[in-house]
Design a protein around this motif. Structure first.
Motif, PDB file in Angstrom:
ATOM      1  N   LEU A  47       0.833  -1.196   0.000  1.00  0.00           N
ATOM      2  CA  LEU A  47       0.000   0.000   0.000  1.00  0.00           C
ATOM      3  C   LEU A  47       0.869   1.248   0.000  1.00  0.00           C
ATOM      4  O   LEU A  47       1.788   1.367   0.801  1.00  0.00           O
ATOM      5  CB  LEU A  47      -0.871  -0.025   1.278  1.00  0.00           C
ATOM      6  N   LYS A  48       0.561   2.157  -0.902  1.00  0.00           N
ATOM      7  CA  LYS A  48       1.277   3.425  -0.951  1.00  0.00           C
ATOM      8  C   LYS A  48       0.765   4.291   0.200  1.00  0.00           C
ATOM      9  O   LYS A  48      -0.448   4.533   0.300  1.00  0.00           O
ATOM     10  CB  LYS A  48       0.975   4.098  -2.299  1.00  0.00           C
ATOM     11  N   VAL A  49       1.638   4.681   1.112  1.00  0.00           N
ATOM     12  CA  VAL A  49       1.193   5.465   2.272  1.00  0.00           C
ATOM     13  C   VAL A  49       1.224   6.954   1.939  1.00  0.00           C
ATOM     14  O   VAL A  49       0.234   7.650   2.080  1.00  0.00           O
ATOM     15  CB  VAL A  49       2.055   5.164   3.519  1.00  0.00           C
ATOM     16  N   ASN A  50       2.357   7.456   1.523  1.00  0.00           N
ATOM     17  CA  ASN A  50       2.440   8.859   1.091  1.00  0.00           C
ATOM     18  C   ASN A  50       3.721   9.079   0.299  1.00  0.00           C
ATOM     19  O   ASN A  50       4.594   8.218   0.273  1.00  0.00           O
ATOM     20  CB  ASN A  50       2.388   9.825   2.284  1.00  0.00           C
ATOM     21  N   GLN A  51       3.769  10.241  -0.337  1.00  0.00           N
ATOM     22  CA  GLN A  51       4.968  10.552  -1.089  1.00  0.00           C
ATOM     23  C   GLN A  51       5.870  11.435  -0.225  1.00  0.00           C
ATOM     24  O   GLN A  51       5.410  12.371   0.410  1.00  0.00           O
ATOM     25  CB  GLN A  51       4.599  11.274  -2.394  1.00  0.00           C
ATOM     26  N   TYR A  52       7.161  11.105  -0.182  1.00  0.00           N
ATOM     27  CA  TYR A  52       8.135  11.817   0.642  1.00  0.00           C
ATOM     28  C   TYR A  52       8.764  12.981  -0.110  1.00  0.00           C
ATOM     29  O   TYR A  52       9.038  14.017   0.448  1.00  0.00           O
ATOM     30  CB  TYR A  52       9.273  10.845   1.021  1.00  0.00           C
ATOM     31  N   ALA A  53       9.061  12.710  -1.380  1.00  0.00           N
ATOM     32  CA  ALA A  53       9.809  13.714  -2.137  1.00  0.00           C
ATOM     33  C   ALA A  53       9.464  13.631  -3.603  1.00  0.00           C
ATOM     34  O   ALA A  53       9.128  12.558  -4.118  1.00  0.00           O
ATOM     35  CB  ALA A  53      11.309  13.495  -1.943  1.00  0.00           C
ATOM     36  N   ASN A  54       9.562  14.776  -4.251  1.00  0.00           N
ATOM     37  CA  ASN A  54       9.258  14.848  -5.678  1.00  0.00           C
ATOM     38  C   ASN A  54      10.006  16.049  -6.241  1.00  0.00           C
ATOM     39  O   ASN A  54       9.684  17.185  -5.911  1.00  0.00           O
ATOM     40  CB  ASN A  54       7.737  15.025  -5.854  1.00  0.00           C
ATOM     41  N   TYR A  55      11.048  15.810  -7.014  1.00  0.00           N
ATOM     42  CA  TYR A  55      11.825  16.932  -7.562  1.00  0.00           C
ATOM     43  C   TYR A  55      12.552  16.513  -8.836  1.00  0.00           C
ATOM     44  O   TYR A  55      12.606  15.319  -9.186  1.00  0.00           O
ATOM     45  CB  TYR A  55      12.835  17.464  -6.529  1.00  0.00           C
ATOM     46  N   TYR A  56      13.089  17.521  -9.513  1.00  0.00           N
ATOM     47  CA  TYR A  56      13.850  17.299 -10.750  1.00  0.00           C
ATOM     48  C   TYR A  56      15.308  17.581 -10.433  1.00  0.00           C
ATOM     49  O   TYR A  56      15.617  18.616  -9.841  1.00  0.00           O
ATOM     50  CB  TYR A  56      13.328  18.231 -11.850  1.00  0.00           C
ATOM     51  N   ARG A  57      16.194  16.682 -10.816  1.00  0.00           N
ATOM     52  CA  ARG A  57      17.603  16.828 -10.426  1.00  0.00           C
ATOM     53  C   ARG A  57      18.509  16.925 -11.645  1.00  0.00           C
ATOM     54  O   ARG A  57      18.440  16.082 -12.553  1.00  0.00           O
ATOM     55  CB  ARG A  57      18.026  15.629  -9.575  1.00  0.00           C
ATOM     56  N   CYS A  58      19.384  17.929 -11.621  1.00  0.00           N
ATOM     57  CA  CYS A  58      20.390  18.053 -12.670  1.00  0.00           C
ATOM     58  C   CYS A  58      21.460  16.996 -12.394  1.00  0.00           C
ATOM     59  O   CYS A  58      22.002  16.923 -11.289  1.00  0.00           O
ATOM     60  CB  CYS A  58      21.010  19.452 -12.646  1.00  0.00           C
ATOM     61  N   GLU A  59      21.740  16.180 -13.389  1.00  0.00           N
ATOM     62  CA  GLU A  59      22.698  15.085 -13.189  1.00  0.00           C
ATOM     63  C   GLU A  59      24.138  15.566 -13.198  1.00  0.00           C
ATOM     64  O   GLU A  59      25.048  14.818 -12.854  1.00  0.00           O
ATOM     65  CB  GLU A  59      22.491  13.997 -14.251  1.00  0.00           C
ATOM     66  N   ARG A  60      24.364  16.809 -13.597  1.00  0.00           N
ATOM     67  CA  ARG A  60      25.740  17.313 -13.620  1.00  0.00           C
ATOM     68  C   ARG A  60      26.125  17.896 -12.254  1.00  0.00           C
ATOM     69  O   ARG A  60      27.149  17.544 -11.705  1.00  0.00           O
ATOM     70  CB  ARG A  60      25.895  18.371 -14.716  1.00  0.00           C
ATOM     71  N   CYS A  61      25.270  18.790 -11.711  1.00  0.00           N
ATOM     72  CA  CYS A  61      25.637  19.467 -10.455  1.00  0.00           C
ATOM     73  C   CYS A  61      24.898  18.901  -9.245  1.00  0.00           C
ATOM     74  O   CYS A  61      25.252  19.210  -8.109  1.00  0.00           O
ATOM     75  CB  CYS A  61      25.390  20.967 -10.566  1.00  0.00           C
ATOM     76  N   GLY A  62      23.853  18.102  -9.467  1.00  0.00           N
ATOM     77  CA  GLY A  62      23.145  17.476  -8.345  1.00  0.00           C
ATOM     78  C   GLY A  62      22.123  18.364  -7.672  1.00  0.00           C
ATOM     79  O   GLY A  62      21.536  17.981  -6.667  1.00  0.00           O
ATOM     80  N   ASN A  63      21.885  19.577  -8.211  1.00  0.00           N
ATOM     81  CA  ASN A  63      20.887  20.456  -7.595  1.00  0.00           C
ATOM     82  C   ASN A  63      19.473  20.013  -7.962  1.00  0.00           C
ATOM     83  O   ASN A  63      19.225  19.496  -9.060  1.00  0.00           O
ATOM     84  CB  ASN A  63      21.108  21.899  -8.060  1.00  0.00           C
ATOM     85  N   SER A  64      18.541  20.255  -7.011  1.00  0.00           N
ATOM     86  CA  SER A  64      17.147  19.869  -7.243  1.00  0.00           C
ATOM     87  C   SER A  64      16.306  21.093  -7.593  1.00  0.00           C
ATOM     88  O   SER A  64      16.580  22.200  -7.135  1.00  0.00           O
ATOM     89  CB  SER A  64      16.581  19.165  -6.012  1.00  0.00           C
ATOM     90  N   TYR A  65      15.285  20.840  -8.406  1.00  0.00           N
ATOM     91  CA  TYR A  65      14.354  21.888  -8.830  1.00  0.00           C
ATOM     92  C   TYR A  65      12.937  21.414  -8.547  1.00  0.00           C
ATOM     93  O   TYR A  65      12.652  20.226  -8.655  1.00  0.00           O
ATOM     94  CB  TYR A  65      14.512  22.167 -10.326  1.00  0.00           C
ATOM     95  N   SER A  66      12.047  22.373  -8.201  1.00  0.00           N
ATOM     96  CA  SER A  66      10.690  21.963  -7.848  1.00  0.00           C
ATOM     97  C   SER A  66       9.855  21.625  -9.077  1.00  0.00           C
ATOM     98  O   SER A  66       8.885  20.885  -8.985  1.00  0.00           O
ATOM     99  CB  SER A  66       9.996  23.049  -7.024  1.00  0.00           C
ATOM    100  N   SER A  67      10.200  22.182 -10.228  1.00  0.00           N
ATOM    101  CA  SER A  67       9.467  21.838 -11.442  1.00  0.00           C
ATOM    102  C   SER A  67      10.419  21.878 -12.629  1.00  0.00           C
ATOM    103  O   SER A  67      11.541  22.366 -12.517  1.00  0.00           O
ATOM    104  CB  SER A  67       8.297  22.799 -11.662  1.00  0.00           C
ATOM    105  N   GLU A  68       9.922  21.425 -13.769  1.00  0.00           N
ATOM    106  CA  GLU A  68      10.770  21.365 -14.963  1.00  0.00           C
ATOM    107  C   GLU A  68      11.134  22.749 -15.483  1.00  0.00           C
ATOM    108  O   GLU A  68      12.069  22.890 -16.257  1.00  0.00           O
ATOM    109  CB  GLU A  68      10.052  20.577 -16.068  1.00  0.00           C
ATOM    110  N   SER A  69      10.369  23.760 -15.069  1.00  0.00           N
ATOM    111  CA  SER A  69      10.630  25.100 -15.594  1.00  0.00           C
ATOM    112  C   SER A  69      11.112  26.077 -14.518  1.00  0.00           C
ATOM    113  O   SER A  69      11.052  27.288 -14.699  1.00  0.00           O
ATOM    114  CB  SER A  69       9.360  25.638 -16.251  1.00  0.00           C
ATOM    115  N   SER A  70      11.576  25.558 -13.371  1.00  0.00           N
ATOM    116  CA  SER A  70      12.029  26.452 -12.294  1.00  0.00           C
ATOM    117  C   SER A  70      13.271  27.229 -12.720  1.00  0.00           C
ATOM    118  O   SER A  70      14.153  26.691 -13.376  1.00  0.00           O
ATOM    119  CB  SER A  70      12.396  25.649 -11.048  1.00  0.00           C
ATOM    120  N   ASP A  71      13.320  28.477 -12.289  1.00  0.00           N
ATOM    121  CA  ASP A  71      14.483  29.316 -12.595  1.00  0.00           C
ATOM    122  C   ASP A  71      15.603  29.098 -11.589  1.00  0.00           C
ATOM    123  O   ASP A  71      16.768  29.345 -11.885  1.00  0.00           O
ATOM    124  CB  ASP A  71      14.095  30.798 -12.559  1.00  0.00           C
TER     125      ASP A  71
END
Ligand SMILES: [Zn+2]
Length: 211
Positions: A47-71
């Protein structure tokens, strides 16, 4: 002990092609990361209880973004909020250069003077729950970003006071709101201290003996 029944977090990373990364300054491969908590029996997801995390990550620098178009990487806003909140708490909200210095050294992004003033106004006018804000923001922030938020919290505190128990407790609570362990928070603080606190200037109160 073998865990028969319980909850476990599963991570998924999906290639989503190239996106513009504000840190790398160009188009880089990205992945969509999700972490989901499942109720399991004998290690089988039931059973899926809840989602912990959801983000977009640049594979070069490892930084996370909240959406595909975040500045901006998703932690930058929280880094600036934490700096403004802590400086205000120690009555140092007019130390604009200090706030800007910490934000830049920790996140590599400039903090605008107007942002600091707006945040200071918000925090002093209303009873903003910074921990709740961090808890909500954490959903879109990876470990790299969370580390930067703790670095900012520590540096802003260290710049304003000789850290006592309650000052450290505040940093720990921020770490807890981000889903970090105390050990991780301690390690971040230790590493920042080992790097001479990135040369951040302190604005300690002048004691009567010095004056
Ligand atoms: Zn990047």
């Amino acid at each position: 002990m073998f865990l028969l029944v319980g909850e476990r977090v599963y991570s998924q990373a999906q290639d989503i092609g190239n996106l513009e990364c504000a840190v790398c300054g160009k188009s880089e491969p990205f992945r969509h990361i999700t972490e989901t908590n499942y109720f399991c029996l004998f290690g089988i997801r039931l059973l899926k209880v809840n989602q912990y995390a959801n983000y977009y990550r640049c594979e070069r620098c490892g930084n996370s973004y909240s959406s595909e178009s975040s500045d901006l990487p998703s932690q930058v806003e929280s880094v600036q909020e934490v700096i403004a909140y802590i400086l205000l708490g120690y009555g140092k909200y007019e130390e604009i250069d200090l706030a800007k210095d910490i934000a830049l050294k920790v996140s590599n992004f400039e903090m605008q003077v107007d942002t600091l003033k707006d945040l200071t106004r918000q925090f002093s006018a209303s009873n903003v729950d910074i921990l709740e804000q961090l808890r909500r923001a954490a959903f879109h922030i990876n470990l790299v970003g969370k580390q930067q938020i703790i670095e900012a919290a520590f540096l802003a505190t260290h710049a304003c006071c000789e850290i006592q128990f309650e000052d450290k407790t505040r940093i720990n609570l921020m770490g807890n709101a981000l889903g970090l362990s105390i050990e991780f928070v301690n390690q971040v603080v230790k590493s920042v201290r080992a790097n001479d606190c990135y040369g951040v200037r302190r604005v300690l109160p002048i004691s009567p003996i010095d004056s």
